[in-house]
Design a protein around this motif. Structure first.
Motif, PDB file in Angstrom:
ATOM      1  N   ALA A 184       7.219  91.709  22.025  1.00 41.02           N
ATOM      2  CA  ALA A 184       8.009  90.997  21.008  1.00 41.02           C
ATOM      3  C   ALA A 184       8.353  89.606  21.534  1.00 41.02           C
ATOM      4  N   PRO A 185       8.516  88.612  20.633  1.00 41.99           N
ATOM      5  CA  PRO A 185       8.965  87.295  21.106  1.00 41.99           C
ATOM      6  C   PRO A 185      10.405  87.396  21.585  1.00 41.99           C
ATOM      7  N   ALA A 186      10.657  86.861  22.758  1.00 39.65           N
ATOM      8  CA  ALA A 186      11.979  86.950  23.372  1.00 39.65           C
ATOM      9  C   ALA A 186      12.526  85.558  23.610  1.00 39.65           C
ATOM     10  N   ALA A 187      13.849  85.427  23.468  1.00 38.96           N
ATOM     11  CA  ALA A 187      14.533  84.193  23.839  1.00 38.96           C
ATOM     12  C   ALA A 187      14.974  84.325  25.282  1.00 38.96           C
ATOM     13  N   TRP A 188      14.754  83.294  26.072  1.00 41.00           N
ATOM     14  CA  TRP A 188      15.238  83.360  27.449  1.00 41.00           C
ATOM     15  C   TRP A 188      15.970  82.080  27.795  1.00 41.00           C
ATOM     16  N   MET A 189      17.026  82.248  28.601  1.00 42.37           N
ATOM     17  CA  MET A 189      17.866  81.130  29.033  1.00 42.37           C
ATOM     18  C   MET A 189      17.951  81.163  30.548  1.00 42.37           C
ATOM     19  N   ALA A 190      17.761  80.018  31.176  1.00 39.38           N
ATOM     20  CA  ALA A 190      17.784  79.921  32.630  1.00 39.38           C
ATOM     21  C   ALA A 190      19.081  79.273  33.084  1.00 39.38           C
ATOM     22  N   TYR A 191      19.662  79.853  34.107  1.00 34.02           N
ATOM     23  CA  TYR A 191      20.911  79.334  34.670  1.00 34.02           C
ATOM     24  C   TYR A 191      20.746  79.144  36.177  1.00 34.02           C
ATOM     25  N   ASP A 192      21.539  78.235  36.736  1.00 37.52           N
ATOM     26  CA  ASP A 192      21.644  78.104  38.193  1.00 37.52           C
ATOM     27  C   ASP A 192      23.006  78.609  38.616  1.00 37.52           C
ATOM     28  N   GLY A 193      23.008  79.513  39.595  1.00 35.32           N
ATOM     29  CA  GLY A 193      24.270  80.069  40.059  1.00 35.32           C
ATOM     30  C   GLY A 193      24.304  80.124  41.567  1.00 35.32           C
ATOM     31  N   PRO A 194      25.358  80.728  42.128  1.00 31.38           N
ATOM     32  CA  PRO A 194      25.515  80.798  43.586  1.00 31.38           C
ATOM     33  C   PRO A 194      24.351  81.510  44.275  1.00 31.38           C
ATOM     34  N   ALA A 195      23.722  82.463  43.589  1.00 26.44           N
ATOM     35  CA  ALA A 195      22.615  83.214  44.198  1.00 26.44           C
ATOM     36  C   ALA A 195      21.266  82.689  43.724  1.00 26.44           C
ATOM     37  N   GLY A 196      21.263  81.481  43.150  1.00 25.57           N
ATOM     38  CA  GLY A 196      20.000  80.921  42.698  1.00 25.57           C
ATOM     39  C   GLY A 196      19.829  81.109  41.208  1.00 25.57           C
ATOM     40  N   ARG A 197      18.561  81.265  40.805  1.00 25.95           N
ATOM     41  CA  ARG A 197      18.269  81.302  39.375  1.00 25.95           C
ATOM     42  C   ARG A 197      18.677  82.627  38.759  1.00 25.95           C
ATOM     43  N   LEU A 198      19.279  82.527  37.562  1.00 27.56           N
ATOM     44  CA  LEU A 198      19.620  83.702  36.770  1.00 27.56           C
ATOM     45  C   LEU A 198      18.986  83.530  35.402  1.00 27.56           C
ATOM     46  N   LEU A 199      18.396  84.594  34.919  1.00 31.25           N
ATOM     47  CA  LEU A 199      17.770  84.524  33.600  1.00 31.25           C
ATOM     48  C   LEU A 199      18.482  85.477  32.663  1.00 31.25           C
ATOM     49  N   CYS A 200      18.732  85.023  31.424  1.00 32.43           N
ATOM     50  CA  CYS A 200      19.212  85.920  30.381  1.00 32.43           C
ATOM     51  C   CYS A 200      18.112  85.990  29.326  1.00 32.43           C
ATOM     52  N   VAL A 201      17.719  87.188  28.943  1.00 30.49           N
ATOM     53  CA  VAL A 201      16.637  87.375  27.984  1.00 30.49           C
ATOM     54  C   VAL A 201      17.142  88.255  26.843  1.00 30.49           C
ATOM     55  N   MET A 202      16.765  87.916  25.621  1.00 33.53           N
ATOM     56  CA  MET A 202      17.144  88.748  24.466  1.00 33.53           C
ATOM     57  C   MET A 202      15.936  88.892  23.562  1.00 33.53           C
ATOM     58  N   TYR A 203      15.706  90.131  23.117  1.00 34.05           N
ATOM     59  CA  TYR A 203      14.573  90.361  22.228  1.00 34.05           C
ATOM     60  C   TYR A 203      14.852  91.584  21.376  1.00 34.05           C
ATOM     61  N   PRO A 204      14.271  91.641  20.177  1.00 31.98           N
ATOM     62  CA  PRO A 204      14.485  92.814  19.324  1.00 31.98           C
ATOM     63  C   PRO A 204      13.798  94.029  19.943  1.00 31.98           C
ATOM     64  N   GLY A 205      14.542  95.121  20.037  1.00 31.60           N
ATOM     65  CA  GLY A 205      13.958  96.315  20.629  1.00 31.60           C
ATOM     66  C   GLY A 205      15.022  97.346  20.925  1.00 31.60           C
ATOM     67  N   ARG A 206      14.612  98.399  21.635  1.00 35.80           N
ATOM     68  CA  ARG A 206      15.518  99.492  21.973  1.00 35.80           C
ATOM     69  C   ARG A 206      15.564  99.668  23.486  1.00 35.80           C
ATOM     70  N   LEU A 207      16.757  99.855  23.985  1.00 40.03           N
ATOM     71  CA  LEU A 207      16.953 100.067  25.419  1.00 40.03           C
ATOM     72  C   LEU A 207      16.153 101.282  25.897  1.00 40.03           C
ATOM     73  N   GLU A 208      16.039 102.285  25.025  1.00 35.38           N
ATOM     74  CA  GLU A 208      15.371 103.529  25.418  1.00 35.38           C
ATOM     75  C   GLU A 208      13.877 103.326  25.669  1.00 35.38           C
ATOM     76  N   ALA A 209      13.331 102.210  25.174  1.00 38.74           N
ATOM     77  CA  ALA A 209      11.900 101.949  25.373  1.00 38.74           C
ATOM     78  C   ALA A 209      11.609 101.406  26.770  1.00 38.74           C
ATOM     79  N   LEU A 210      12.646 101.034  27.523  1.00 39.11           N
ATOM     80  CA  LEU A 210      12.428 100.569  28.885  1.00 39.11           C
ATOM     81  C   LEU A 210      12.128 101.758  29.792  1.00 39.11           C
ATOM     82  N   PRO A 211      11.469 101.509  30.939  1.00 36.52           N
ATOM     83  CA  PRO A 211      11.172 102.619  31.851  1.00 36.52           C
ATOM     84  C   PRO A 211      12.453 103.337  32.266  1.00 36.52           C
ATOM     85  N   ASP A 212      12.287 104.584  32.605  1.00 29.62           N
ATOM     86  CA  ASP A 212      13.413 105.386  33.036  1.00 29.62           C
ATOM     87  C   ASP A 212      13.976 104.873  34.355  1.00 29.62           C
ATOM     88  N   THR A 213      15.266 105.063  34.570  1.00 34.70           N
ATOM     89  CA  THR A 213      15.891 104.718  35.834  1.00 34.70           C
ATOM     90  C   THR A 213      17.063 105.665  36.052  1.00 34.70           C
TER      91      THR A 213
END
Lengths: 272, 194
Positions: A184-213
């Motif tokens: 799916a097309p996802a929006a991503w935003m890049a940030y700089d923080g104390p630990a370096g690069r941080l990415l925030c990503v948002m896309y239409p979908g379901r959490l359950e579709a991600l691999p198990d953990t």
């Protein structure tokens, strides 16, 4: 999936669940079996722990002497250019970065298409896609102004992502773009923080579709799935129709804490 | 600005294949668990890749193509050298693991992992060494290198269904082997055998 298949233990289907390969219907059937079968739940725990154990294992780097010996065995014509290329050391990652730099010097539209194509060449595990996005993505829009990024997304996406304001945590917006994640097309935003690069990503979908953990945290009303890959932490949660993800390095608990602090339910429509 | 592919095959090979040197070494080490063997495997892979480079289609996935060559060499060498555990032993191990899965006492493996009791260095080496090559290959390519089933099937020259079944059995065997090794340190320290 037929019922008789589940009279025994669906070990192969369990593997596919762990690898994020099942569609929604099949996933629901396997998860229903897991809810009822202690043996399969224990097997799942073991398999996830084993994978974690191997992924944490440090692989020794190819030392200089062996690298030189490998290159010396190649024909001289390859060796001459090969020593400059292979001595870069990281192999795959610098190659991607060089390609992205070349694309980014072209028009911004070409750079966005190049990035989408590049990420699209690596189908499969969305968590792996997110980690690679964190590693290689160059912003299509370079800005510290959330409204500018909002405008960029509005013009390109059929959904309304939320540009997180993390300034109070000393994490500053640097820009963003659009890329395919989990098909799916996802929006991503890049940030700089104390630990370096941080990415925030948002896309239409379901959490359950991600691999198990096994690393699942709860802070009502949200469920957070946490993944560790090659020193990178990926934290995912559901906001309405969107899967929201934070990807960062450094202290994993800091990334988790940030996700928990910023998770927000979509605003309800005003009562009429 | 675009990058024009060099015309000379040696230049093309250096540009396309050599950047994957470290990735190949990582897979080779995970398959062989031995520095010298891994380096040797990478060298043989690159030599064979260069000899057959005319058969590589530009624009396709060079990494996947190199993995196919590397795995082919590994599988052939390994088949010749490995003292494969008898099938009866593997089945016995799986049956023991099944009994543990069904037992009333079960310690959460993530708790054991966090406490450092789940196995380390030698235990991991021993478990992978005992695993037949085809299962080890599937686990390394899918779990560790994050190839899709389809990419792993291409690298291992087998159907996707075979990758699926090798993963299922390989992961179970590995789980059983790691649980076995987690118990053995007590014996090595001179404790009374169970």
């Amino acid at each position: 999936m037929t019922t008789p298949e589940l009279d025994q233990h669906p070990d192969e289907r369990l593997q596919e669940l762990l690898d994020g390969r099942l569609g929604a219907d099949d996933r629901a059937v396997v998860e229903a079996h897991l809810a009822a079968c202690a043996r399969c739940r224990r097997l799942r725990e073991s398999l996830l722990a084993d994978r974690e154990l191997f992924r944490r294992e440090e692989v020794p780097a190819l030392d200089a002497a062996r690298r030189a010996a490998i290159l010396a065995a190649l024909p001289a014509g390859v060796r001459g250019t090969g020593e400059r290329t292979a001595a870069a050391g990281e192999g795959v990652a610098p190659q991607w970065r060089r390609r992205l730099v070349l694309l980014a010097t072209a028009a911004a539209v070409v750079a966005a298409i190049g990035l989408s194509l590049w990420l699209g060449l690596r189908p499969g595990d969305p968590v792996a896609q997110l980690v690679r996005l964190h590693q290689v993505a160059e912003p299509a829009v370079v800005t510290s102004d959330p409204s500018e990024l909002d405008e960029y997304f509005s013009a390109r996406l059929p959904f309304d992502p939320r540009v997180l304001d993390l300034a109070m945590m000393e994490v500053h917006l640097r820009g963003g773009g659009v890329a395919p994640v989990a098909g799916a097309p996802a929006a991503w935003m890049a940030y700089d923080g104390p630990a370096g690069r941080l990415l925030c990503v948002m896309y239409p979908g379901r959490l359950e579709a991600l691999p198990d953990t096994l690393d699942v945290r709860q802070r009502h009303p949200f469920v957070f799935r946490v993944y560790q890959r090659d020193g990178t932490t990926v934290v995912a949660w559901q906001e309405g129709e969107l899967v929201c993800v934070l990807v960062g390095r450094g202290d994993p608990e800091a990334v988790v804490a940030l996700a928990m602090a910023k998770a927000m339910l979509p605003a309800s429509p005003p009562a009429t | 600005m675009s990058r024009r592919a060099p015309d000379d095959p040696a230049d093309r090979f250096a540009a396309e294949a050599l950047p994957h040197l470290d990735g190949l070494h990582r897979v080779a080490w995970r398959l062989t668990r031995h520095q010298e063997e891994a380096a040797d495997l990478v060298q043989e892979t690159l030599l064979r890749a260069f000899r057959t480079f005319a058969g590589f289609r530009p624009g396709t996935d060079c990494r996947a193509w190199l993995f196919t060559i590397l795995y082919s060499i590994f599988a052939n060498r390994y088949r010749q050298r490995q003292r494969r555990p008898p099938e009866v032993s593997l089945q016995a191990l799986e049956q023991k693991f099944e009994r543990e899965l069904a037992a009333a006492e079960w310690e959460d493996p993530m708790v054991r992992l966090a406490a450092g009791r789940y196995g380390a260095g030698e235990a991991v080496d021993a478990a992978l060494d005992a695993l037949p090559a085809e299962y080890r290959g599937a686990i390394v390519l899918v779990d560790l290198e994050e190839l899709t089933y389809e990419e792993a099937a291409a690298a291992m020259a087998c159907p996707v269904g075979t990758v699926r079944s090798r993963l299922a059995r390989g992961r179970r065997l590995l789980a059983a082997l790691l649980r076995e090794s987690a118990l053995e340190p007590r014996l090595a320290e001179g404790d009374v055998p169970r």
